[in-house]
Design an enzyme around this catalytic site. Structure first.
Site: not given
Ligand code: GUN
Length: 294
Positions: A52, A96, A119
């Site tokens: 990311k 995350q 998110d």
């Molecule tokens: N863990 C797995 N997928 C995601 C996501 O799209 N966002 C976040 N914050 N954590 C994750």
């Protein structure tokens, strides 16, 4: 069979975002700034967050990575979130998931300023999504919608079967596929661990979206001829013969299911890269909204 090439489409989207950012900079505006918080040392989570942050550089965004130890308490994490909420330099941020056991995930998600919640996990944003209001759509479902749209997959009146009811993928996906418009207007069945006759339900699906995390769960004999198959599973399987010590696989037996499907996403190179591209898209949207407000 047409491959839904998430790698290619995500690169196209990143190019589009990079252009928007260079236009912003040419106008003397600040580039979007995404922050990511990671608690602990989970290998897969570190890999995702690393991708990311690297993608931010590629499109010209500012990025900040906040790494906290696995022993971080909920109070300590909430303090960091407050700082990010109040920091005018940050347009959007993510925490995350999953979080260590001592931290209550819902309390953390509810502490994020909904205007910075790129998110789309805050109940306010999730509720807006369910009510067809403009908001941040969670990146993985958003990426699947974008793939369906860019490959012009017809969803109207189709039977979409979603496998798995996670808050991140299955639940929002089931809502989005049933919404008015396109992609949407599907008749949706959300299946989970208590679903009876799951094989029979899947065999009736025009569109299958599997977000289970069980390698090789979806076999050719389970899907209808001509079905659209979206594989959201990303599982690391240990393999000492490889340098990394593992390989990545999805929920779908790709080799055999691809012979029956009309459209299918590969793993890797399908939904995974789309998730990152759509997170960037949400961050660009957050930046535009902040600019409009200030
Ligand atoms: N863990 C797995 N997928 C995601 C996501 O799209 N966002 C976040 N914050 N954590 C994750």
């Amino acid at each position: 069979m047409e491959l839904l090439d998430g790698k290619k489409v995500s690169n196209d989207i990143k190019d589009e975002i990079a252009m928007a950012v260079s236009d912003m900079k040419a106008r003397g505006e600040k580039a979007p700034h995404l922050a990511a918080v990671i608690v602990g040392n989970d290998g897969a989570s570190l890999t995702y967050v690393g991708s990311k942050v690297r993608s931010c550089e590629r499109v010209g965004f500012e990025s900040t990575l906040l790494r906290l130890p696995a022993t971080t308490s909920e109070v300590e994490l909430l303090k960091e979130i407050k700082k990010l909420n109040e920091n005018p330099e940050i347009d959007g941020f993510i925490v995350q998931l999953p979080l260590p056991k001592q931290i209550d995930t819902q309390s953390v998600l509810m502490a994020i300023d909904p205007d910075k919640d790129v998110d789309g996990f805050h109940p306010m944003n999730f509720g807006k999504m369910a009510l067809d209001m403009s908001t941040f759509i969670p990146a993985t479902p958003f990426g699947i919608l974008e793939l369906l749209e860019r490959y012009k997959v017809d969803t109207k009146g189709k039977h979409t079967v979603v496998i798995g009811r996670s808050h991140i993928v299955g639940r929002p996906m089931s809502i989005l596929m049933g919404r008015k418009g396109w992609p949407g207007n599907s008749t949706v069945t959300l299946t989970h661990s208590h679903t009876k006759n799951i094989t029979q339900i899947i065999s009736q699906a025009d569109i299958v979206i599997s977000a289970l995390g069980v390698p090789n769960f979806l076999k050719a004999e389970m899907v209808k001829e001509g079905a659209v198959v979206i594989d959201v599973g990303i599982t690391r399987v240990a393999d000492d013969s490889l340098e990394k010590g593992y390989y990545i696989t999805g929920d779908v037996d790709f080799e055999n299911v691809s012979k029956k499907a009309s459209h299918i996403t590969p793993v890797p190179g399908g939904v995974g890269p789309m998730t990152i591209a759509m997170l960037l898209k949400n961050t660009l949207l957050a930046r535009e909204r902040h600019r409009a407000k200030n």
